[in-house]
Design an enzyme around this catalytic site. Structure first.
Site, mmCIF file in Angstrom:
data_model
loop_
_atom_site.group_PDB
_atom_site.id
_atom_site.type_symbol
_atom_site.label_atom_id
_atom_site.label_comp_id
_atom_site.label_asym_id
_atom_site.label_seq_id
_atom_site.Cartn_x
_atom_site.Cartn_y
_atom_site.Cartn_z
ATOM 1 N N ARG A 169 -44.221 -32.962 9.223
ATOM 2 C CA ARG A 169 -42.880 -32.455 9.569
ATOM 3 C C ARG A 169 -41.933 -32.442 8.370
ATOM 4 O O ARG A 169 -40.741 -32.751 8.486
ATOM 5 C CB ARG A 169 -42.256 -33.268 10.717
ATOM 6 C CG ARG A 169 -43.068 -33.293 11.978
ATOM 7 C CD ARG A 169 -43.190 -31.938 12.649
ATOM 8 N NE ARG A 169 -44.158 -31.991 13.724
ATOM 9 C CZ ARG A 169 -45.458 -31.664 13.576
ATOM 10 N NH1 ARG A 169 -45.923 -31.206 12.435
ATOM 11 N NH2 ARG A 169 -46.283 -31.751 14.595
ATOM 12 N N SER A 173 -39.799 -32.883 20.743
ATOM 13 C CA SER A 173 -40.004 -34.312 20.459
ATOM 14 C C SER A 173 -38.876 -34.767 19.547
ATOM 15 O O SER A 173 -38.706 -34.246 18.453
ATOM 16 C CB SER A 173 -41.331 -34.538 19.738
ATOM 17 O OG SER A 173 -42.372 -34.142 20.573
ATOM 18 N N GLU A 175 -37.077 -36.715 14.325
ATOM 19 C CA GLU A 175 -37.641 -35.474 13.785
ATOM 20 C C GLU A 175 -36.520 -34.419 13.759
ATOM 21 O O GLU A 175 -36.452 -33.573 12.888
ATOM 22 C CB GLU A 175 -38.788 -35.015 14.708
ATOM 23 C CG GLU A 175 -39.430 -33.728 14.279
ATOM 24 C CD GLU A 175 -40.663 -33.382 15.112
ATOM 25 O OE1 GLU A 175 -41.454 -34.294 15.451
ATOM 26 O OE2 GLU A 175 -40.828 -32.203 15.433
HETATM 27 C C1 FAD Z 1 -39.083 -27.450 23.921
HETATM 28 C C2 FAD Z 1 -39.414 -27.665 22.465
HETATM 29 C C3 FAD Z 1 -40.725 -27.899 22.084
HETATM 30 C C4 FAD Z 1 -41.040 -28.101 20.726
HETATM 31 N N1 FAD Z 1 -42.337 -28.315 20.391
HETATM 32 C C5 FAD Z 1 -42.660 -28.491 19.088
HETATM 33 C C6 FAD Z 1 -44.025 -28.695 18.697
HETATM 34 O O1 FAD Z 1 -44.942 -28.684 19.508
HETATM 35 N N2 FAD Z 1 -44.281 -28.888 17.386
HETATM 36 C C7 FAD Z 1 -43.295 -28.890 16.441
HETATM 37 O O2 FAD Z 1 -43.602 -29.056 15.247
HETATM 38 N N3 FAD Z 1 -42.007 -28.696 16.778
HETATM 39 C C8 FAD Z 1 -41.664 -28.488 18.074
HETATM 40 N N4 FAD Z 1 -40.350 -28.293 18.409
HETATM 41 C C9 FAD Z 1 -39.292 -28.367 17.381
HETATM 42 C C10 FAD Z 1 -38.946 -27.024 16.696
HETATM 43 O O3 FAD Z 1 -39.240 -25.938 17.551
HETATM 44 C C11 FAD Z 1 -39.666 -26.877 15.374
HETATM 45 O O4 FAD Z 1 -39.298 -27.909 14.471
HETATM 46 C C12 FAD Z 1 -39.385 -25.516 14.708
HETATM 47 O O5 FAD Z 1 -40.223 -25.364 13.592
HETATM 48 C C13 FAD Z 1 -37.924 -25.370 14.255
HETATM 49 O O6 FAD Z 1 -37.698 -24.023 13.939
HETATM 50 P P1 FAD Z 1 -36.241 -23.376 14.077
HETATM 51 O O7 FAD Z 1 -36.322 -21.975 13.591
HETATM 52 O O8 FAD Z 1 -35.707 -23.563 15.436
HETATM 53 O O9 FAD Z 1 -35.464 -24.261 13.028
HETATM 54 P P2 FAD Z 1 -33.945 -24.759 13.118
HETATM 55 O O10 FAD Z 1 -33.818 -25.775 14.194
HETATM 56 O O11 FAD Z 1 -33.035 -23.585 13.160
HETATM 57 O O12 FAD Z 1 -33.814 -25.488 11.710
HETATM 58 C C14 FAD Z 1 -34.576 -26.650 11.408
HETATM 59 C C15 FAD Z 1 -34.293 -27.037 9.950
HETATM 60 O O13 FAD Z 1 -34.807 -26.031 9.088
HETATM 61 C C16 FAD Z 1 -33.760 -25.408 8.323
HETATM 62 N N5 FAD Z 1 -34.101 -23.983 8.293
HETATM 63 C C17 FAD Z 1 -34.382 -23.170 9.344
HETATM 64 N N6 FAD Z 1 -34.733 -21.950 8.905
HETATM 65 C C18 FAD Z 1 -34.679 -21.991 7.552
HETATM 66 C C19 FAD Z 1 -34.941 -21.046 6.515
HETATM 67 N N7 FAD Z 1 -35.325 -19.797 6.771
HETATM 68 N N8 FAD Z 1 -34.776 -21.435 5.228
HETATM 69 C C20 FAD Z 1 -34.382 -22.702 4.929
HETATM 70 N N9 FAD Z 1 -34.116 -23.644 5.862
HETATM 71 C C21 FAD Z 1 -34.266 -23.285 7.159
HETATM 72 C C22 FAD Z 1 -32.474 -25.734 9.040
HETATM 73 O O14 FAD Z 1 -31.393 -25.783 8.144
HETATM 74 C C23 FAD Z 1 -32.795 -27.101 9.621
HETATM 75 O O15 FAD Z 1 -32.624 -28.114 8.661
HETATM 76 C C24 FAD Z 1 -40.012 -28.076 19.756
HETATM 77 C C25 FAD Z 1 -38.690 -27.825 20.150
HETATM 78 C C26 FAD Z 1 -38.390 -27.611 21.492
HETATM 79 C C27 FAD Z 1 -36.965 -27.325 21.885
#
Ligand code: FAD
Length: 301
Positions: free
Chosen positions: A174, A224, A294
């Site tokens: 992560r 999580s 996380e």
């Molecule tokens: C119901 C649910 C289930 C989930 N299951 C999982 C799972 O099974 N496995 C898992 O790993 N995660 C899971 N997650 C967590 C999440 O979906 C992941 O961490 C996902 O990769 C985050 O992506 P995001 O685009 O939403 O990032 P965001 O939440 O928008 O951002 C996360 C971080 O990345 C940065 N960021 C985002 N995009 C960029 C970019 N293009 N360039 C630079 N920085 C950036 C942001 O500034 C922030 O610090 C889950 C979440 C939910 C709500």
């Protein structure tokens, strides 16, 4: 508010791409968080000029994808939030999928499946964007982004585009090198392999059913909440600490899956954060293990 900065942003972007005092609860899956001073949704060619304006006007910026791993404070974000939802192109060449940072993992996995490509099924149910998944090295059910990423294109904080190979991304559990270098992920190329279309779709459906059965998807959350501590499972430690259903205001440790903190009823970000901290203290007191969130915290609480 800096009116010159706003005017310059409006010159670079088009109508509807800039907003002021944008409530971040609309852009995070926790459905909590106060307003961002400035909020933009640029197209790919507009990102670089936006970042250069931020440098010129000394406005701090941050990027969000789908907001599914973020807790934004109730007082909001000082500076500019760049949301990448308009950068969502996906293309396929042979067994390589190229996806822009704002493309959702679900859409990218579906596209790969339609092309009969295997390797990305694990990510289909993760509600994040490609950019967020690179940053977090997202993973599930034995798969991880580091297994399929070939390379990613980033924008440096000095405004240069560069391509990073898999080792250069420093993907770990992560984590990656993106946040510490303040890079913006622009796109990623994923190396998949030829498979059977029907089997790929079947596997995706199977994993989706497992999620629906185990996770409290009916409530807002960020998945999580804690990283898996070495040798333990966060959910089990939380459950064994007697915290199933524990509540602070509208925030709750999910009764369905103790590893999830949910926004049960109009929780503030402060309540969610307090609950996370209570869980950390209680688990540490009971088992001597300090859970590490996380979820990323950002903005003012
Ligand atoms: C119901 C649910 C289930 C989930 N299951 C999982 C799972 O099974 N496995 C898992 O790993 N995660 C899971 N997650 C967590 C999440 O979906 C992941 O961490 C996902 O990769 C985050 O992506 P995001 O685009 O939403 O990032 P965001 O939440 O928008 O951002 C996360 C971080 O990345 C940065 N960021 C985002 N995009 C960029 C970019 N293009 N360039 C630079 N920085 C950036 C942001 O500034 C922030 O610090 C889950 C979440 C939910 C709500």
């Amino acid at each position: 508010m800096d009116n010159n900065f706003i005017e310059q942003l409006q010159n670079v972007l088009e109508e509807g791409q800039v907003s002021l005092q944008e409530p971040m609860e609309r852009h995070t899956t926790f459905r909590a968080g106060g307003p961002a001073d400035y909020f933009v949704r640029p197209k790919r060619r507009q990102i670089q000029p936006v970042v250069s304006l931020c440098r010129q006007y000394q406005v701090p910026w941050m990027v969000i994808g789908n907001g599914s791993n973020l807790l934004v404070g109730d007082k909001g974000v000082r500076g500019l939030v760049i949301e990448l939802g308009r950068m969502a192109g996906i293309s396929v060449e042979g067994d390589v999928v190229q996806a822009e940072a704002g493309a959702l993992l679900s859409a990218t996995a579906r596209r790969a499946a339609e092309e009969g490509l295997t390797g990305m099924e694990f990510a289909a149910g993760i509600p994040g964007s490609i950019g967020g998944a690179v940053v977090m090295n997202a993973g599930a059910y034995g798969g991880e982004m580091c297994h399929i990423i070939k390379e990613a294109t980033v924008l440096t904080k000095e405004g240069e585009e560069k391509s990073l190979s898999l080792p250069e991304l420093e993907l770990g559990y992560r984590k990656s090198c993106i946040l510490k270098n303040q890079y913006i992920v622009l796109e990623a190329r994923l190396q998949l392999s030829a498979g059977d279309k029907e089997t790929v779709f079947q596997r995706m459906a199977e994993l989706r059913d497992r999620r629906t059965e185990k996770q409290p998807l009916e409530y807002p959350s960020a998945g999580s909440t804690f990283k898996r501590p070495e040798g333990y499972f966060a959910g089990k430690l939380i459950q064994d600490s007697g915290l199933r259903g524990y509540q602070v205001g509208g925030a709750q440790v999910s009764e369905k899956h103790c590893g999830f903190v949910i926004n049960k009823e109009k929780a503030t970000a402060a309540e969610i954060r307090q609950l996370i901290s209570d869980v950390q203290d209680r688990v540490e007191g009971q088992f001597g293990v300090r859970l590490e969130p996380e979820v990323k915290f950002t903005g003012e609480f």
